[in-house]
Motif scaffolding. Structure first.
Motif, PDB file in Angstrom:
ATOM      1  N   LYS A 261     -10.333  -2.455   9.424  1.00  0.00           N
ATOM      2  CA  LYS A 261     -10.009  -2.001  10.779  1.00  0.00           C
ATOM      3  C   LYS A 261     -10.895  -0.819  11.177  1.00  0.00           C
ATOM      4  O   LYS A 261     -11.445  -0.780  12.285  1.00  0.00           O
ATOM      5  CB  LYS A 261      -8.529  -1.622  10.837  1.00  0.00           C
ATOM      6  N   ARG A 262     -11.060   0.150  10.275  1.00  0.00           N
ATOM      7  CA  ARG A 262     -11.867   1.345  10.553  1.00  0.00           C
ATOM      8  C   ARG A 262     -13.328   0.994  10.814  1.00  0.00           C
ATOM      9  O   ARG A 262     -14.004   1.617  11.614  1.00  0.00           O
ATOM     10  CB  ARG A 262     -11.742   2.334   9.395  1.00  0.00           C
ATOM     11  N   HIS A 263     -13.821  -0.041  10.133  1.00  0.00           N
ATOM     12  CA  HIS A 263     -15.231  -0.447  10.278  1.00  0.00           C
ATOM     13  C   HIS A 263     -15.412  -1.581  11.289  1.00  0.00           C
ATOM     14  O   HIS A 263     -16.453  -2.242  11.297  1.00  0.00           O
ATOM     15  CB  HIS A 263     -15.811  -0.834   8.911  1.00  0.00           C
ATOM     16  N   ASN A 264     -14.381  -1.800  12.082  1.00  0.00           N
ATOM     17  CA  ASN A 264     -14.423  -2.822  13.150  1.00  0.00           C
ATOM     18  C   ASN A 264     -14.706  -4.227  12.629  1.00  0.00           C
ATOM     19  O   ASN A 264     -15.385  -5.015  13.292  1.00  0.00           O
ATOM     20  CB  ASN A 264     -15.436  -2.441  14.237  1.00  0.00           C
ATOM     21  N   LYS A 265     -14.170  -4.547  11.464  1.00  0.00           N
ATOM     22  CA  LYS A 265     -14.272  -5.900  10.905  1.00  0.00           C
ATOM     23  C   LYS A 265     -12.944  -6.585  11.224  1.00  0.00           C
ATOM     24  O   LYS A 265     -12.085  -6.766  10.368  1.00  0.00           O
ATOM     25  CB  LYS A 265     -14.536  -5.869   9.399  1.00  0.00           C
ATOM     26  N   ASN A 266     -12.766  -6.931  12.488  1.00  0.00           N
ATOM     27  CA  ASN A 266     -11.471  -7.412  12.978  1.00  0.00           C
ATOM     28  C   ASN A 266     -11.032  -8.720  12.342  1.00  0.00           C
ATOM     29  O   ASN A 266      -9.851  -8.895  12.051  1.00  0.00           O
ATOM     30  CB  ASN A 266     -11.505  -7.534  14.506  1.00  0.00           C
ATOM     31  N   THR A 267     -11.977  -9.640  12.112  1.00  0.00           N
ATOM     32  CA  THR A 267     -11.609 -10.920  11.495  1.00  0.00           C
ATOM     33  C   THR A 267     -11.117 -10.686  10.067  1.00  0.00           C
ATOM     34  O   THR A 267     -10.104 -11.254   9.651  1.00  0.00           O
ATOM     35  CB  THR A 267     -12.804 -11.897  11.505  1.00  0.00           C
ATOM     36  N   ALA A 268     -11.811  -9.830   9.331  1.00  0.00           N
ATOM     37  CA  ALA A 268     -11.407  -9.511   7.957  1.00  0.00           C
ATOM     38  C   ALA A 268     -10.045  -8.815   7.962  1.00  0.00           C
ATOM     39  O   ALA A 268      -9.175  -9.127   7.133  1.00  0.00           O
ATOM     40  CB  ALA A 268     -12.448  -8.628   7.280  1.00  0.00           C
ATOM     41  N   ALA A 269      -9.843  -7.903   8.908  1.00  0.00           N
ATOM     42  CA  ALA A 269      -8.558  -7.204   8.997  1.00  0.00           C
ATOM     43  C   ALA A 269      -7.431  -8.184   9.280  1.00  0.00           C
ATOM     44  O   ALA A 269      -6.362  -8.098   8.662  1.00  0.00           O
ATOM     45  CB  ALA A 269      -8.622  -6.128  10.087  1.00  0.00           C
ATOM     46  N   MET A 270      -7.651  -9.113  10.196  1.00  0.00           N
ATOM     47  CA  MET A 270      -6.622 -10.109  10.521  1.00  0.00           C
ATOM     48  C   MET A 270      -6.344 -11.016   9.322  1.00  0.00           C
ATOM     49  O   MET A 270      -5.184 -11.330   9.034  1.00  0.00           O
ATOM     50  CB  MET A 270      -7.045 -10.939  11.743  1.00  0.00           C
ATOM     51  N   LEU A 271      -7.395 -11.458   8.623  1.00  0.00           N
ATOM     52  CA  LEU A 271      -7.226 -12.317   7.448  1.00  0.00           C
ATOM     53  C   LEU A 271      -6.421 -11.587   6.364  1.00  0.00           C
ATOM     54  O   LEU A 271      -5.499 -12.162   5.775  1.00  0.00           O
ATOM     55  CB  LEU A 271      -8.590 -12.757   6.908  1.00  0.00           C
ATOM     56  N   LEU A 272      -6.761 -10.326   6.126  1.00  0.00           N
ATOM     57  CA  LEU A 272      -6.027  -9.542   5.129  1.00  0.00           C
ATOM     58  C   LEU A 272      -4.560  -9.384   5.531  1.00  0.00           C
ATOM     59  O   LEU A 272      -3.661  -9.560   4.709  1.00  0.00           O
ATOM     60  CB  LEU A 272      -6.684  -8.174   4.945  1.00  0.00           C
ATOM     61  N   LYS A 273      -4.310  -9.045   6.783  1.00  0.00           N
ATOM     62  CA  LYS A 273      -2.929  -8.876   7.244  1.00  0.00           C
ATOM     63  C   LYS A 273      -2.160 -10.184   7.158  1.00  0.00           C
ATOM     64  O   LYS A 273      -0.980 -10.195   6.813  1.00  0.00           O
ATOM     65  CB  LYS A 273      -2.902  -8.323   8.664  1.00  0.00           C
ATOM     66  N   HIS A 274      -2.830 -11.295   7.438  1.00  0.00           N
ATOM     67  CA  HIS A 274      -2.179 -12.602   7.341  1.00  0.00           C
ATOM     68  C   HIS A 274      -1.710 -12.894   5.911  1.00  0.00           C
ATOM     69  O   HIS A 274      -0.704 -13.557   5.695  1.00  0.00           O
ATOM     70  CB  HIS A 274      -3.137 -13.702   7.831  1.00  0.00           C
ATOM     71  N   HIS A 275      -2.456 -12.350   4.936  1.00  0.00           N
ATOM     72  CA  HIS A 275      -2.120 -12.579   3.517  1.00  0.00           C
ATOM     73  C   HIS A 275      -1.417 -11.377   2.893  1.00  0.00           C
ATOM     74  O   HIS A 275      -1.432 -11.201   1.669  1.00  0.00           O
ATOM     75  CB  HIS A 275      -3.385 -12.925   2.734  1.00  0.00           C
ATOM     76  N   GLY A 276      -0.785 -10.535   3.730  1.00  0.00           N
ATOM     77  CA  GLY A 276       0.024  -9.436   3.211  1.00  0.00           C
ATOM     78  C   GLY A 276      -0.664  -8.095   3.164  1.00  0.00           C
ATOM     79  O   GLY A 276      -0.097  -7.137   2.625  1.00  0.00           O
ATOM     80  N   GLY A 277      -1.864  -8.010   3.696  1.00  0.00           N
ATOM     81  CA  GLY A 277      -2.572  -6.730   3.706  1.00  0.00           C
ATOM     82  C   GLY A 277      -1.829  -5.708   4.548  1.00  0.00           C
ATOM     83  O   GLY A 277      -1.292  -6.031   5.605  1.00  0.00           O
ATOM     84  N   MET A 278      -1.762  -4.490   4.071  1.00  0.00           N
ATOM     85  CA  MET A 278      -1.017  -3.437   4.772  1.00  0.00           C
ATOM     86  C   MET A 278      -1.945  -2.291   5.138  1.00  0.00           C
ATOM     87  O   MET A 278      -2.968  -2.067   4.505  1.00  0.00           O
ATOM     88  CB  MET A 278       0.097  -2.908   3.868  1.00  0.00           C
ATOM     89  N   ASP A 279      -1.536  -1.556   6.179  1.00  0.00           N
ATOM     90  CA  ASP A 279      -2.249  -0.337   6.533  1.00  0.00           C
ATOM     91  C   ASP A 279      -1.251   0.805   6.632  1.00  0.00           C
ATOM     92  O   ASP A 279      -0.056   0.625   6.398  1.00  0.00           O
ATOM     93  CB  ASP A 279      -3.069  -0.509   7.810  1.00  0.00           C
ATOM     94  N   ALA A 280      -1.752   1.968   6.995  1.00  0.00           N
ATOM     95  CA  ALA A 280      -0.927   3.178   6.976  1.00  0.00           C
ATOM     96  C   ALA A 280       0.309   3.065   7.864  1.00  0.00           C
ATOM     97  O   ALA A 280       1.294   3.744   7.621  1.00  0.00           O
ATOM     98  CB  ALA A 280      -1.765   4.380   7.390  1.00  0.00           C
ATOM     99  N   GLY A 281       0.300   2.219   8.863  1.00  0.00           N
ATOM    100  CA  GLY A 281       1.449   2.081   9.742  1.00  0.00           C
ATOM    101  C   GLY A 281       2.584   1.268   9.141  1.00  0.00           C
ATOM    102  O   GLY A 281       3.686   1.238   9.692  1.00  0.00           O
ATOM    103  N   ASN A 282       2.360   0.629   8.026  1.00  0.00           N
ATOM    104  CA  ASN A 282       3.378  -0.223   7.409  1.00  0.00           C
ATOM    105  C   ASN A 282       4.286   0.624   6.516  1.00  0.00           C
ATOM    106  O   ASN A 282       3.819   1.254   5.564  1.00  0.00           O
ATOM    107  CB  ASN A 282       2.702  -1.325   6.590  1.00  0.00           C
TER     108      ASN A 282
END
Length: 146
Positions: free
Chosen positions: A33-54
């Motif tokens: 997300k920080r590096h504007n890799k939106n597709t990678a961020a979405m793919l990670l979140k789809h598979h359980g990836g979390m960020d500081a807001g979780n």
């Protein structure tokens, strides 16, 4: 994977953890997300990836930290066990057990048998009650010292 979707997809399909915490406390989803890799961020979140807001991220970090500490303890235990097994003291004790302990046990058994023989001999010859009392106190002091 630095935003390389094919590599990221491959790793996820291989079962790689999607939330490893880096040395700064960040996750791959946050980095993407920080590096504007939106597709990678979405793919990670789809598979359980979390960020500081979780809110589950803190629980996950604690669980991951405990697992890491357990692994480190297991590695240290192996290292300590190996060090003890290879120590001079352990090798020395093995030599003592093999070469000297049997002889020491035999000598001790012989000394105890001789002491018993001496006790019987002295008791038979000590007809005087006063002398017998002295002999018994000497023998009792020897027993207490053993």
């Amino acid at each position: 994977s630095e935003g390389k979707i094919s590599i990221l997809d491959f790793l996820i399909n291989q079962g790689v953890e999607v939330n490893p915490i880096d040395r700064m406390g960040g996750t791959p989803a946050e980095d993407a997300k920080r590096h504007n890799k939106n597709t990678a961020a979405m793919l990670l979140k789809h598979h359980g990836g979390m960020d500081a807001g979780n809110p589950k991220l803190l629980e996950f970090i604690e669980a991951q930290s405990k697992a890491h500490q357990y692994q480190l303890r297991a590695l240290r235990a192996d290292a300590v066990s190996t060090a003890v097994e290879e120590s001079r003291e352990t090798r020395g004790w093995a030599v003592v057990k093999k070469n000297y302990l049997p002889a020491l046990r035999t000598a001790l058994a012989e000394a105890l048998a001789k002491a018993e023989d001496l006790r019987c001999l002295v008791s038979e010859r000590a007809r005087s009650p006063a002398l017998r009392k002295v002999v018994e106190s000497i023998i009792a002091a020897g027993d207490a010292a053993a």
